[in-house]
Design a protein around this motif. Structure first.
Motif, short mmCIF file in Angstrom:
data_model
loop_
_atom_site.label_atom_id
_atom_site.label_comp_id
_atom_site.label_asym_id
_atom_site.label_seq_id
_atom_site.Cartn_x
_atom_site.Cartn_y
_atom_site.Cartn_z
N HIS A 173 0.81 -1.22 0.00
CA HIS A 173 0.00 0.00 0.00
C HIS A 173 0.84 1.27 0.00
O HIS A 173 0.33 2.35 0.25
N THR A 174 2.13 1.16 -0.26
CA THR A 174 2.97 2.36 -0.36
C THR A 174 2.61 3.14 -1.62
O THR A 174 1.99 2.60 -2.54
N PRO A 175 2.99 4.41 -1.68
CA PRO A 175 2.72 5.18 -2.91
C PRO A 175 3.29 4.52 -4.16
O PRO A 175 2.65 4.51 -5.21
N GLU A 176 4.48 3.96 -4.06
CA GLU A 176 5.11 3.33 -5.22
C GLU A 176 4.32 2.10 -5.67
O GLU A 176 4.11 1.88 -6.88
N ALA A 177 3.87 1.30 -4.70
CA ALA A 177 3.14 0.09 -5.06
C ALA A 177 1.76 0.38 -5.63
O ALA A 177 1.28 -0.34 -6.50
N MET A 178 1.13 1.47 -5.13
CA MET A 178 -0.24 1.77 -5.55
C MET A 178 -0.30 2.82 -6.66
O MET A 178 -1.38 3.10 -7.20
N GLY A 179 0.84 3.45 -6.98
CA GLY A 179 0.85 4.49 -7.99
C GLY A 179 0.09 5.73 -7.58
O GLY A 179 -0.54 6.39 -8.40
N ARG A 180 0.16 6.06 -6.29
CA ARG A 180 -0.52 7.26 -5.78
C ARG A 180 0.51 8.26 -5.29
O ARG A 180 1.67 7.90 -5.02
N PRO A 181 0.13 9.53 -5.15
CA PRO A 181 1.08 10.52 -4.63
C PRO A 181 1.46 10.22 -3.18
O PRO A 181 0.63 9.71 -2.42
N PRO A 182 2.68 10.53 -2.79
CA PRO A 182 3.07 10.34 -1.39
C PRO A 182 2.36 11.33 -0.48
O PRO A 182 1.86 12.36 -0.93
N ARG A 183 2.31 11.01 0.76
CA ARG A 183 1.69 11.88 1.75
C ARG A 183 2.50 13.15 1.92
O ARG A 183 3.74 13.11 1.97
N VAL A 184 1.82 14.27 2.03
CA VAL A 184 2.47 15.55 2.32
C VAL A 184 1.88 16.06 3.63
O VAL A 184 0.75 16.54 3.68
N ASP A 185 2.66 15.94 4.70
CA ASP A 185 2.16 16.27 6.03
C ASP A 185 3.35 16.49 6.94
O ASP A 185 4.35 15.78 6.85
N GLY A 186 3.23 17.46 7.83
CA GLY A 186 4.32 17.77 8.73
C GLY A 186 4.69 16.64 9.66
O GLY A 186 5.80 16.60 10.20
N HIS A 187 3.76 15.68 9.88
CA HIS A 187 4.06 14.56 10.77
C HIS A 187 4.92 13.51 10.08
O HIS A 187 5.52 12.67 10.75
N GLY A 188 4.97 13.52 8.76
CA GLY A 188 5.81 12.58 8.04
C GLY A 188 5.25 11.17 8.06
O GLY A 188 4.36 10.83 8.84
N GLY A 189 5.77 10.32 7.21
CA GLY A 189 5.36 8.93 7.20
C GLY A 189 4.07 8.69 6.43
O GLY A 189 3.25 9.59 6.26
N GLU A 190 3.92 7.46 5.95
CA GLU A 190 2.71 7.06 5.24
C GLU A 190 1.72 6.40 6.20
O GLU A 190 2.10 5.52 6.98
N HIS B 50 -7.33 4.41 1.12
CA HIS B 50 -6.39 3.81 0.17
C HIS B 50 -6.86 2.43 -0.30
O HIS B 50 -6.50 2.00 -1.40
N LEU B 51 -7.64 1.74 0.52
CA LEU B 51 -8.03 0.37 0.18
C LEU B 51 -9.37 0.28 -0.53
O LEU B 51 -9.52 -0.48 -1.49
N CYS B 52 -10.37 1.07 -0.06
CA CYS B 52 -11.72 0.89 -0.61
C CYS B 52 -12.29 2.15 -1.24
O CYS B 52 -13.35 2.08 -1.88
N GLY B 53 -11.66 3.29 -1.05
CA GLY B 53 -12.14 4.53 -1.64
C GLY B 53 -13.18 5.26 -0.84
O GLY B 53 -13.57 6.39 -1.19
N THR B 54 -13.66 4.67 0.26
CA THR B 54 -14.64 5.34 1.11
C THR B 54 -14.01 6.56 1.79
O THR B 54 -12.83 6.54 2.14
N GLU B 55 -14.78 7.59 2.00
CA GLU B 55 -14.28 8.81 2.63
C GLU B 55 -13.92 8.55 4.09
O GLU B 55 -14.71 8.01 4.86
N ILE B 56 -12.70 8.92 4.45
CA ILE B 56 -12.25 8.78 5.84
C ILE B 56 -13.04 9.75 6.71
O ILE B 56 -13.23 10.92 6.36
N ARG B 57 -13.47 9.27 7.85
CA ARG B 57 -14.28 10.07 8.75
C ARG B 57 -13.47 10.47 9.98
O ARG B 57 -12.47 9.84 10.32
N THR B 58 -13.94 11.50 10.66
CA THR B 58 -13.30 11.95 11.90
C THR B 58 -14.36 12.47 12.84
O THR B 58 -15.43 12.93 12.42
N GLU B 59 -14.08 12.37 14.11
CA GLU B 59 -14.91 12.99 15.15
C GLU B 59 -14.03 13.22 16.37
O GLU B 59 -12.94 12.62 16.48
N VAL B 60 -14.47 14.08 17.25
CA VAL B 60 -13.72 14.35 18.48
C VAL B 60 -14.16 13.34 19.55
O VAL B 60 -15.35 13.20 19.83
#
Length: 269
Positions: free
Chosen positions: A215-232, A244-254
């Protein structure tokens, strides 16, 4: 707030820079002047970490206990150290290097009994050789509290923060809202082993990577992550983006004051 791998790296840095040597200690800020005076000229004999707590042992059986909290940070540099700038709570200096501590949540000296009490109130740390995941399971396996909350409780599992929480649950397909008692023991053991592996990788490379090789950018042909925390990552700080796996929108809540990230399609277990 730094997660456990950062604190273990700091313990390693202190061992490398000062282990077995006498150190000079001062508190330019003044808020730790009495404590610095007690360890000034002492030999650093041990450097330990438990979860998000750094513990530096000296030859008089005192332990320096540091918890960075949200704002604390360390800087290391070569000796001779320059004049301190900013609010330096503690400076340790050796013949070759120095370390400045700024803005910690906790900076105190403990005796052996105090150190033992600190360990007793913390859960097992996936990065420690003496960690017993059974202790965490005893709490998790009978709790109505969600696993998303339990993993951030430092008395249950020490060292896990928001990133490792989100990523380990995604990798195991577990909904963060699932009560701890609804997890099977096998599912918990899989989460624990994942944390052991991921956090050890964090100590080794200095940042958090959680995606599997396929699931790395190279393996999936997607852009790498751009974030100050670094890492994929799979879900952390990816709210509104496609999984990355199913295309569903990632959700968030507090949840208990922290942002929780998950994929509602992949994390149904």
């Amino acid at each position: 707030m730094p997660e456990g791998h950062v604190i273990h790296r700091l313990a390693r840095e202190h061992r490398r820079a000062f282990g077995g040597h006498r150190v000079r200690a001062q508190s330019p800020q003044g808020r730790f002047a009495d404590g610095a005076l007690l360890i000034d000229g002492r030999t650093l004999t041990e450097a330990d970490a438990h979860g998000k707590h750094l513990l530096l042992g000296f030859d008089d059986e005192r332990w320096l206990h540091v918890h960075l909290g949200i704002y604390g940070r360390y800087t290391f540099g070569p000796s001779p150290a320059p004049a301190p700038t900013g609010m330096v709570r503690l400076r340790l200096s050796g013949d070759d290097e120095y370390a400045d501590l700024r803005g910690p949540n906790t900076c105190e000296l403990l005796d052996p009994a105090g150190k033992k009490e600190l360990h007793a109130r913390l859960g097992p740390d996936p990065l420690r050789a003496d960690a017993d995941p059974e202790l965490a399971w005893r709490r998790i396996g009978r709790s109505r509290t969600s696993i998303g909350i339990l993993l951030m409780d430092q008395s249950v599992v020490a060292g896990v923060g928001n990133i490792y929480r989100a990523e380990a649950l995604f990798r195991q397909g577990i909904a963060p809202s699932r009560p701890g008692r609804d997890l099977s023991r096998a599912r918990w053991e899989a989460v624990w082993e994942d944390l052991v592996t991921l956090m050890a990788d964090g100590v080794r490379v200095g940042h958090i990577d959680t995606v599997r090789p396929e699931h790395t950018p190279e393996a999936m042909g997607r852009p790498p992550r751009v974030d100050g925390h670094g890492g994929e990552v799979y879900v952390y700080r990816r709210s509104g983006m496609p999984c990355h796996l199913c295309g569903t929108e990632i959700r968030t809540e507090v949840l208990t004051g922290r942002n929780l990230f998950w994929c509602p399609a992949c994390q149904t277990g």
